[in-house]
Enzyme design. Structure first.
Site, PDB file in Angstrom:
ATOM      1  N   ASP A  41      47.803 -10.242 -53.513  1.00 51.02           N
ATOM      2  CA  ASP A  41      48.516  -9.172 -54.410  1.00 51.02           C
ATOM      3  C   ASP A  41      47.461  -8.074 -54.369  1.00 51.02           C
ATOM      4  OD1 ASP A  41      50.881  -9.958 -55.661  1.00 51.02           O
ATOM      5  OD2 ASP A  41      49.745 -10.862 -57.174  1.00 51.02           O
ATOM      6  N   THR A  42      46.091  -8.032 -54.488  1.00 46.69           N
ATOM      7  CA  THR A  42      45.296  -6.832 -54.318  1.00 46.69           C
ATOM      8  C   THR A  42      45.314  -6.414 -53.123  1.00 46.69           C
ATOM      9  OG1 THR A  42      43.998  -7.974 -56.140  1.00 46.69           O
ATOM     10  CG2 THR A  42      42.995  -6.226 -54.848  1.00 46.69           C
TER      11      THR A  42
END
Length: 412
Positions: free
Chosen positions: A180-181
């Protein structure tokens, strides 16, 4: 460089309006980076309960107020409006909002925005200069395009889990939402790059951001060794496959990471731990022989490292040019003087009474870089759901009576 407290908030993206239609982490992280640099980021949320992250986090009380810690961490510095994109009047309101925007970021499954009538082609016709960034697990095309995806799914499919842990524990999930990051950071970079081009040409752009692609792009040697040399990465725990001794080691009171990746660093390490003969031992004298005898050199070093604490070894090794660092917990690193010196954590006061008398405010992490003349900063607290409806929609010509009617009709 001037003192942190004396520098104004960074304004690199001042004047840029970003519509944030994203949920959970990848998209909110991307737009949070833009907010820290001065962009006006408007979260466009569903009227019922908004971003799902509002209900996620370690505090049930905050979750119940739709201000979960997962939301607070990535949404400071943003504004919030609500709109039902399926409601006819909500659609009209959103079209007006898009006409005022520079950037739109969404992380719906491919096809959702098209079905709503707000896909890239439709919005480009209304706003040719719009930069439209679509974040998804696998991208807008390919056999997996329609699949739902959360971070854990991408960690597993990307190969990250297959090389995390050791032979006994792999496959193992990385302990935070890595994919996600990475997807969010890649999205922020792509949007800003598109803004640079638009500054030259006036043209908008469509960005198809795949979390899977972004993760593979960031996997470095794990991918390149296979693509170029045909060597498949294997899980080797806390060791570095490219060098030895390089990894985690036990000291008198706890673990430390040491990366003696260069020959001169290895030789100095042997000297400092009181085992100079290891540098000329045929098993360890060269990089490749050390890698082949990794377990043996690690055992010899750990026996010597038991003589001092991890902190003592960290100080000594770094003083002689050998990269070393204790293995810390999250609370320990957040309390470290280095983090304070960088002013990485920002304290944000919340309006009195919002969270109760025992709530001390919100502490968030700034961007992973600093500037000489200004500082990446969240300009305002994380927003309540729909907190800025009157302000933003008022700019679009809706007066208070119109907003009350839209709310009563379920459009906002």
């Amino acid at each position: 460089m001037t003192d942190h407290a004396q520098r104004p908030p960074a304004d690199l993206l001042s004047g840029i309006r970003v519509l944030d239609l994203t949920n959970i982490l990848s998209g909110p992280y991307a737009t949070y980076q833009m907010a820290l640099l001065g962009a006006e980021v408007i979260k466009v949320e569903n009227p019922k309960d908004g971003d799902l992250a509002r209900k996620l986090g370690a505090s049930p009380a905050l979750n119940a107020q739709l201000m979960g810690t997962s939301f607070l961490a990535q949404n400071a510095g943003k504004l919030s409006v609500t709109v039902d994109l399926k409601h006819p009047e909500g659609k009209a309101l959103f079209r007006d909002l898009v006409a005022s925007a520079d950037v739109l970021v969404e992380n719906f499954r491919p096809g959702v925005m098209d079905r709503l009538g707000f896909g890239h082609e439709a919005l480009r016709a209304a706003n040719p200069a719009l930069i439209y960034c679509a974040i998804s697990g696998f991208g807008q095309n390919g056999p997996l395009a329609g699949n739902p995806a959360y971070d854990q799914i991408v960690q597993g499919m990307s190969g990250v889990m297959s090389i995390t842990g050791d032979a006994d524990t792999a496959p193992l999930r990385v302990g935070y939402p890595l994919c996600d990051t990475l997807g969010g950071m890649a999205a922020a970079f792509a949007v800003v790059s598109a803004l640079v081009k638009r500054g030259r040409t006036g043209e908008g752009a469509f960005i198809d951001l795949s979390m899977l692609d972004a993760t593979l792009s960031a996997m470095g040697w794990a991918v390149s060794n296979y693509l170029i040399a045909g060597v498949e990465a294997r899980p080797i725990g806390n060791q570095n496959m490219t060098a030895a001794p390089s990894g985690a080691f036990r000291c008198a009171d706890g673990p430390i990471n040491i990366a003696a990746n260069k020959q001169e660093q290895f030789e100095k390490l042997c000297e400092l731990v009181g085992r100079p003969e290891l540098a000329t031992d045929p098993r360890f004298a060269e990089r490749e022989t050390r890698k082949a005898n990794r377990a043996a050199i690690n055992a010899e070093l750990e026996q010597a490292l038991a003589a001092k604490s991890a902190q003592e070894w960290e100080n000594l090794l770094n003083a002689h040019g050998i990269p070393a660092g204790r293995i810390l917990t999250v609370p320990e690193i957040l309390a470290h003087p280095q983090i304070a010196a960088r002013d990485l954590v920002q304290d944000i006061a919340m309006p009195e009474g919002d969270f109760g008398a025992d709530f001390g405010g919100v502490r968030v992490v700034r961007a992973g870089f600093d500037l000489a003349d200004s500082q990446p900063t969240a300009r305002c607290p994380p927003p309540w759901l729909g907190e800025h409806n009157a302000r933003i929609y008022g700019e679009l010509g809706r007066d208070q009576a119109a907003l009350e009617r839209l709310k009563a009709d379920g459009a906002i």
